[in-house]
Design an enzyme around this catalytic site. Structure first.
Site, PDB file in Angstrom:
ATOM      1  N   SER A 145       0.859  -1.192   0.000  1.00 28.60           N
ATOM      2  CA  SER A 145       0.000   0.000   0.000  1.00 28.60           C
ATOM      3  C   SER A 145       0.885   1.227   0.000  1.00 28.60           C
ATOM      4  CB  SER A 145      -0.905   0.020   1.227  1.00 28.60           C
ATOM      5  OG  SER A 145      -1.566   1.280   1.359  1.00 28.60           O
ATOM      6  N   TYR A 158      -1.865  -1.100  10.402  1.00 27.84           N
ATOM      7  CA  TYR A 158      -2.056  -1.333   8.977  1.00 27.84           C
ATOM      8  C   TYR A 158      -0.872  -0.790   8.178  1.00 27.84           C
ATOM      9  CZ  TYR A 158      -3.898  -1.118   4.262  1.00 27.84           C
ATOM     10  OH  TYR A 158      -4.043  -1.254   2.906  1.00 27.84           O
TER      11      TYR A 158
END
Length: 271
Positions: A145, A158
């Site tokens: 990401s 995350y």
């Protein structure tokens, strides 16, 4: 025309394949001539996708319903990767996210996030890497990401899990490139998928800066075709990444010092 009469590039195993980015990867890779093994928790969605892709492409599409946070289920997928010689591509797409801070999140949910985003991805990669190296061919696509770099934007666990995927990809490239194994790490920014519903920020799907899953995957595959090791579809100037990565690597030799830097010496020790 049946799948058996169509030339194939092997089989791609895709995790988190029932919707979003994983489902688009399934569509695109089937159209590129790959048979598929689709892995996800939602049996109904998996079977519907498999039926649609078989009808549209003639490819062989099988499904495995599995929760990759379940050790037995994860071990089953590991065994498939070790034993099915048809597999030529692994897409580690399964993951979950959050947008909340350490003060508001449940630590058990964070542990589950680590299990899916890090542990499952690592174990599946470790299962297939020796197989691909032994054959001298194969491709591993790991979905990281943009927050693996822009770590302050979302939930800290995350972001850290996606930083892990990026770092892991660098070492995989180091260890496997000369074995004929291709590693690509993909860093999506905001993408219009159900990820945001689960993460608790559904409105992000409607933002003007949010990319469609179709554009994301098409860009990622274009990057793969171009030989990119790291693909960031939303980054408009690729030289920005090249310079950032060069600066990071340039730090490495500067760490090799037996003596502390002068700024850490006591005032009486400074010259």
């Amino acid at each position: 025309m049946t799948a058996s009469t169509i030339s194939t590039k092997g089989t791609a195993l895709i995790t988190g394949a029932s919707s979003g980015i994983g489902a688009v990867y399934a569509d695109r890779l089937a159209k590129r001539g790959y048979d598929l093994i689709l892995v996800a928790r939602n049996a109904e969605r998996l079977n519907a996708l498999a039926s649609r892709l078989t009808a549209a492409t003639g490819r062989s599409v099988s499904t495995i319903v599995a929760d990759l946070n379940d050790k037995a289920a994860l071990a089953k997928i590991e065994n498939v990767l070790r034993e099915d010689s048809r597999i030529t591509v692994l897409v580690n797409n399964a993951g979950v996210g959050s947008v909340t801070s350490v003060l508001n999140d449940n630590v058990d949910e964070m542990e589950a996030m680590i299990g899916l985003n890090i542990t499952a991805l690592t174990r599946l990669t470790y299962a297939v890497a020796p197989v691909f190296a032994g054959k001298g061919a194969g491709t591993i696509i790991n979905i990281s990401s943009a927050v693996g770099i822009a770590v302050e934007l979302l939930n800290g666990v995350y972001s850290a899990s996606k930083s892990y995927v990026l770092s892991f990809g660098h070492t995989l490239q180091r260890d496997l490139a000369d074995k004929g194994v291709r590693i690509q790490t993909v860093l999506p920014a905001a993408t219009a998928t159900e990820f945001w519903d689960v993460a608790g920020y559904a409105q992000q799907k409607e933002a003007a800066s949010t990319m469609t899953a179709e554009d994301l995957v098409d860009s990622a595959l274009a990057g793969l075709d171009q030989g990119e090791l790291v693909t960031i579809p939303t980054l408009q100037d690729g030289d920005d990444w090249t310079r950032w990565e060069a600066a990071r690597r340039a730090l490495t030799p500067k760490f090799a010092n037996a003596n502390p830097a002068p700024r850490y010496l006591l005032p009486t020790e400074r010259v």
